[in-house]
Design a protein around this motif. Structure first.
Motif, mmCIF file in Angstrom:
data_model
loop_
_atom_site.group_PDB
_atom_site.id
_atom_site.type_symbol
_atom_site.label_atom_id
_atom_site.label_comp_id
_atom_site.label_asym_id
_atom_site.label_seq_id
_atom_site.Cartn_x
_atom_site.Cartn_y
_atom_site.Cartn_z
ATOM 1 N N ALA A 129 0.840 -1.198 0.000
ATOM 2 C CA ALA A 129 0.000 0.000 0.000
ATOM 3 C C ALA A 129 0.875 1.248 0.000
ATOM 4 O O ALA A 129 0.640 2.193 -0.770
ATOM 5 N N ALA A 130 1.912 1.233 0.836
ATOM 6 C CA ALA A 130 2.815 2.381 0.898
ATOM 7 C C ALA A 130 3.641 2.512 -0.374
ATOM 8 O O ALA A 130 3.826 3.614 -0.906
ATOM 9 N N GLU A 131 4.128 1.381 -0.895
ATOM 10 C CA GLU A 131 4.980 1.422 -2.088
ATOM 11 C C GLU A 131 4.187 1.821 -3.320
ATOM 12 O O GLU A 131 4.688 2.557 -4.186
ATOM 13 N N SER A 132 2.952 1.370 -3.427
ATOM 14 C CA SER A 132 2.115 1.751 -4.561
ATOM 15 C C SER A 132 1.818 3.240 -4.545
ATOM 16 O O SER A 132 1.832 3.901 -5.588
ATOM 17 N N ASP A 133 1.559 3.780 -3.355
ATOM 18 C CA ASP A 133 1.335 5.224 -3.246
ATOM 19 C C ASP A 133 2.582 5.999 -3.636
ATOM 20 O O ASP A 133 2.509 7.066 -4.252
ATOM 21 N N ARG A 134 3.745 5.451 -3.292
ATOM 22 C CA ARG A 134 5.001 6.158 -3.525
ATOM 23 C C ARG A 134 5.454 6.075 -4.973
ATOM 24 O O ARG A 134 5.936 7.069 -5.545
ATOM 25 N N THR A 135 5.307 4.918 -5.597
ATOM 26 C CA THR A 135 5.884 4.706 -6.928
ATOM 27 C C THR A 135 4.876 4.303 -7.988
ATOM 28 O O THR A 135 5.206 4.307 -9.178
ATOM 29 N N GLY A 136 3.680 3.885 -7.593
ATOM 30 C CA GLY A 136 2.711 3.405 -8.566
ATOM 31 C C GLY A 136 3.035 2.039 -9.136
ATOM 32 O O GLY A 136 2.538 1.679 -10.206
ATOM 33 N N ARG A 137 3.858 1.286 -8.434
ATOM 34 C CA ARG A 137 4.261 -0.023 -8.946
ATOM 35 C C ARG A 137 3.064 -0.957 -9.092
ATOM 36 O O ARG A 137 2.046 -0.828 -8.399
ATOM 37 N N PRO A 138 3.162 -1.975 -9.984
ATOM 38 C CA PRO A 138 2.055 -2.919 -10.168
ATOM 39 C C PRO A 138 1.930 -3.865 -8.982
ATOM 40 O O PRO A 138 2.827 -3.933 -8.124
ATOM 41 N N PRO A 139 0.844 -4.631 -8.913
ATOM 42 C CA PRO A 139 0.647 -5.553 -7.792
ATOM 43 C C PRO A 139 1.778 -6.577 -7.679
ATOM 44 O O PRO A 139 2.437 -6.927 -8.666
ATOM 45 N N LEU A 140 1.971 -7.056 -6.458
ATOM 46 C CA LEU A 140 2.976 -8.066 -6.147
ATOM 47 C C LEU A 140 2.354 -9.442 -6.297
ATOM 48 O O LEU A 140 1.335 -9.749 -5.673
ATOM 49 N N ASP A 141 2.949 -10.293 -7.135
ATOM 50 C CA ASP A 141 2.491 -11.673 -7.256
ATOM 51 C C ASP A 141 2.871 -12.448 -5.997
ATOM 52 O O ASP A 141 4.036 -12.423 -5.584
ATOM 53 N N CYS A 142 1.918 -13.138 -5.407
ATOM 54 C CA CYS A 142 2.155 -13.890 -4.173
ATOM 55 C C CYS A 142 1.784 -15.355 -4.368
ATOM 56 O O CYS A 142 0.646 -15.677 -4.731
ATOM 57 N N PHE A 143 2.744 -16.222 -4.143
ATOM 58 C CA PHE A 143 2.531 -17.662 -4.173
ATOM 59 C C PHE A 143 2.443 -18.165 -2.732
ATOM 60 O O PHE A 143 3.271 -17.803 -1.894
ATOM 61 N N ILE A 144 1.472 -18.994 -2.462
ATOM 62 C CA ILE A 144 1.362 -19.606 -1.146
ATOM 63 C C ILE A 144 2.313 -20.802 -1.090
ATOM 64 O O ILE A 144 2.174 -21.747 -1.878
ATOM 65 N N GLN A 145 3.288 -20.747 -0.186
ATOM 66 C CA GLN A 145 4.189 -21.886 -0.040
ATOM 67 C C GLN A 145 3.515 -22.950 0.804
ATOM 68 O O GLN A 145 3.072 -22.691 1.923
ATOM 69 N N VAL A 146 3.448 -24.160 0.258
ATOM 70 C CA VAL A 146 2.756 -25.269 0.904
ATOM 71 C C VAL A 146 3.777 -26.276 1.414
ATOM 72 O O VAL A 146 4.706 -26.664 0.690
ATOM 73 N N ASN A 147 3.606 -26.712 2.634
ATOM 74 C CA ASN A 147 4.444 -27.761 3.210
ATOM 75 C C ASN A 147 3.884 -29.114 2.802
ATOM 76 O O ASN A 147 2.761 -29.472 3.173
ATOM 77 N N LEU A 148 4.660 -29.876 2.026
ATOM 78 C CA LEU A 148 4.220 -31.183 1.550
ATOM 79 C C LEU A 148 4.791 -32.325 2.372
ATOM 80 O O LEU A 148 4.577 -33.493 2.053
ATOM 81 N N ASP A 149 5.525 -32.008 3.429
ATOM 82 C CA ASP A 149 6.189 -33.028 4.236
ATOM 83 C C ASP A 149 5.211 -33.624 5.233
ATOM 84 O O ASP A 149 4.496 -32.893 5.926
ATOM 85 N N ASP A 150 5.167 -34.945 5.314
ATOM 86 C CA ASP A 150 4.282 -35.600 6.275
ATOM 87 C C ASP A 150 4.715 -35.343 7.711
ATOM 88 O O ASP A 150 3.888 -35.342 8.622
ATOM 89 N N ASP A 151 6.021 -35.118 7.906
ATOM 90 C CA ASP A 151 6.552 -34.831 9.238
ATOM 91 C C ASP A 151 6.680 -33.325 9.381
ATOM 92 O O ASP A 151 7.607 -32.715 8.871
ATOM 93 N N ALA A 152 5.730 -32.696 10.068
ATOM 94 C CA ALA A 152 5.721 -31.232 10.177
ATOM 95 C C ALA A 152 6.983 -30.704 10.832
ATOM 96 O O ALA A 152 7.404 -29.581 10.577
ATOM 97 N N GLY A 153 7.622 -31.497 11.682
ATOM 98 C CA GLY A 153 8.837 -31.033 12.339
ATOM 99 C C GLY A 153 10.049 -31.028 11.447
ATOM 100 O O GLY A 153 11.076 -30.454 11.796
ATOM 101 N N ALA A 154 9.953 -31.689 10.295
ATOM 102 C CA ALA A 154 11.118 -31.792 9.407
ATOM 103 C C ALA A 154 10.958 -30.986 8.135
ATOM 104 O O ALA A 154 11.801 -31.029 7.256
ATOM 105 N N HIS A 155 9.884 -30.228 8.009
ATOM 106 C CA HIS A 155 9.604 -29.592 6.724
ATOM 107 C C HIS A 155 10.544 -28.423 6.454
ATOM 108 O O HIS A 155 11.219 -27.918 7.329
#
Length: 271
Positions: free
Chosen positions: A151-177
């Motif tokens: 929001a601040a950067e767009s007001d300052r420079t008019g830059r285009p939107p930021l592409d955001c990818f959701i990083q998904v944890n595919l590891d069955d062991d949550a402690g080792a991901h």
């Protein structure tokens, strides 16, 4: 948005700041566009492009080839300038300080910068100054920080939107991901990103778990992507695949490949 992973570009212009021999500028930049390191990168890049092309044909994806992101972490800015002369347009970094410095040094090249590492919320303000995409959004607090920074950067420079990818944890062991949100956390993250001005929900990202079958991991990611796009049709991006498993990633629909060591070689010794 995808594009072929091959093709050359004209040699870039060089800015006039030769003070730092590794900064990719001035006379050093001109010297970088000849010599053995350029030839090595050219050969490595050509080999990776052949692998990608073969994987695309095998998957029947000639109409939708993936975008190649060359992961340049720990390598000098001069190497990125060399890669740009060989047609590379997208580079990935996983440390904000290093990425910000390189982006500033190489602003004449018109590169697309992808932040691919784990990101602290307090770095959001810095990242949005140079990155076109963040591939590692894995929690609501980070999504909120990126929205505020944009929001601040767009007001300052008019830059285009930021592409955001959701990083998904595919590891069955949550402690080792290796980072990422649990699959059942994806819907809440997607809702927040899709509703934030200045952010664009681009899709999902994952790293195949260590020691696991990458094909099985990327098939799982493709399923998560399918459920996401059923609700958000524009979020078609799948950022997956590295040097060791790009063929499996292409087979299961990767739109962005993150390739580092097979192009740049081992990381240089710390100085």
């Amino acid at each position: 948005m995808t594009e072929p992973a091959h093709g050359r570009a004209a040699s870039p212009a060089n800015p006039a700041n030769p003070a730092n021999p590794d900064n990719g500028a001035g006379e050093d930049a001109a010297d970088a566009l000849v010599g053995p390191r350029l030839a090595q990168l050219d050969a490595n890049l050509a080999a990776v492009r052949r692998r990608i092309d073969a994987a695309v044909v095998a998957a029947g994806r000639q109409a939708t080839p993936p975008r190649l992101i060359v992961v340049t972490k720990f390598h000098p800015a001069l190497d990125i300038r060399r890669l740009a002369s060989l047609g590379v347009t997208d580079v990935g970094e996983n440390r904000d300080q290093e990425a910000a410095e390189k982006a500033a040094q190489l602003g004449d090249l018109g590169l697309r910068w992808h932040f691919i590492g784990q990101l602290q919320s307090n770095k959001a303000k810095s990242v949005v100054k140079y990155a076109q995409a963040v591939h590692s959004v894995d929690r609501l607090a980070l999504a909120a920080a990126l929205a505020k920074a944009m929001a601040a950067e767009s007001d300052r420079t008019g830059r285009p939107p930021l592409d955001c990818f959701i990083q998904v944890n595919l590891d069955d062991d949550a402690g080792a991901h290796r980072g990422g949100a649990a699959p059942d956390e994806v819907p809440a993250l997607a809702e927040q990103l899709a509703g934030a001005a200045g952010l664009r929900l681009a899709g999902v990202m994952a790293v195949a778990p260590l020691g696991a079958d990458p094909a099985a991991a990327f098939e799982k990611l493709a399923g998560i992507s399918g459920r996401l796009t059923s609700q958000y049709p524009g979020a078609t991006g799948i950022s997956a695949g590295m040097s060791q498993d790009l063929e499996e990633a292409v087979r299961f629909g990767a739109t962005h490949l993150r390739i580092g060591s097979d192009i740049l070689g081992p990381r240089p010794a710390l100085r």
